[in-house]
Each structure stands twice: as C-alpha cells, then as structure tokens.
Design an enzyme around this catalytic site. Structure first.
Site, PDB file in Angstrom:
ATOM      1  N   CYS A 144       0.720  -1.176  -0.115  1.00 41.61           N
ATOM      2  CA  CYS A 144      -0.196   0.151  -0.090  1.00 41.61           C
ATOM      3  C   CYS A 144       0.930   1.290  -0.014  1.00 41.61           C
ATOM      4  CB  CYS A 144      -0.906  -0.130   1.157  1.00 41.61           C
ATOM      5  SG  CYS A 144      -1.559   1.412   1.763  1.00 41.61           S
ATOM      6  N   CYS A 199       0.285   3.817   2.613  1.00 45.22           N
ATOM      7  CA  CYS A 199       0.681   3.378   4.014  1.00 45.22           C
ATOM      8  C   CYS A 199       2.287   3.640   4.128  1.00 45.22           C
ATOM      9  CB  CYS A 199       0.432   1.955   4.194  1.00 45.22           C
ATOM     10  SG  CYS A 199      -1.266   1.308   4.215  1.00 45.22           S
TER      11      CYS A 199
END
Ligand code: ZN
Length: 143
Positions: A65, A68
């Site tokens: 991600c 993230c």
C-alpha cells in the site's frame, strides 16, 4: 498501569510517574519505552487489548500500500514525540496482509486505517493518511 513490553510481550505493572525514569521490563530487562512503534501479531495485539491499560494507537497497514508507506514516517515521528510526553500511549503497527484475523475482527476495509483503543474498546478510527500535525492532534484528543 499494566503495560506490554515491546520486546518480549511480557506484562508489567508500572506506576505512571515511574515512566519518566526509563523503566525496564521485569521479564527480559529491556527498556519498556523505545519511542518507536511496536509491530504486533494478532495474538500479541489481542493480549494487549485484553490486558493493557494503555491507550493503543494502531496503524493497520500493508506492504503493498503506497499511502501506508508514505504515512509510516509520520506514524514513527508521532510515536517518538507523543511517547516522550505521554508514556501511557502505545503506538502499534499491524500488517494486515500477515495478520488477517485481527484485521477482519477489527473490520478493516481500507488501509491505512488508524484506530484508537482504550480498555479493549475501539474509541475512534480514521481511514486514510494524515500529516504529522493533524495526526498528533487527533491522537492527543484521546489522551
Ligand atoms: Zn520484556
């Protein structure tokens, strides 16, 4: 206050005022405060929820991600700054790819999701990354 050791996962009872003098774990003798987020498995996190009396700030993330990855340094900086001031707050990272059981249990539908738990109960969550100022303000509203 019952606090989890970030190294061995052992439970320690520490008076809040003792946090200022760099307390050590009664089990493994390492420092209880590291100023860094703690990576936890589902089992460790479940134990933290059940036993710890600390405010737990959790970053649910995954290695694939992008947002993230971008948020990770913000989370680390906030952990360092807030833990120095409020040692009763613990910053925890849960890799939702590895720890799917706890991600499902916490109904994590998008990442990053940031959630705050107190006495085993989720009290707030935000989906999506924030900048450091916003994130710190959000955490501090729960301290
Ligand atoms: Zn320990």
């Amino acid at each position: 206050m019952i606090t989890l050791c970030p190294h061995c996962g052992g439970l320690n009872r520490v008076a809040v005022e003792k946090f200022k003098s760099n307390p050590k774990c009664g089990h493994c003798k390492q420092a209880l405060l590291t100023g860094k987020p703690i990576e936890m498995s589902s089992a460790q996190f479940q134990r933290a929820l059940d036993k710890s009396e600390q405010l737990l700030v959790v970053d649910f993330w995954a290695p694939w991600c992008g947002p993230c990855q971008m948020f990770a340094p913000t989370f680390s900086n906030a952990a360092q700054q807030i833990e120095a001031q409020y040692p009763q707050v613990r910053f925890i990272k849960i890799n939702t790819e590895q720890e799917q059981a706890i991600a499902a249990q916490c109904h994590i539908r998008s990442i990053p999701t940031l959630a705050v738990f107190k006495n085993g109960q989720e009290i707030d969550r935000i989906s999506g990354a924030m900048d450091l100022t916003q994130f710190k303000q959000w955490v501090l509203t729960h301290v």
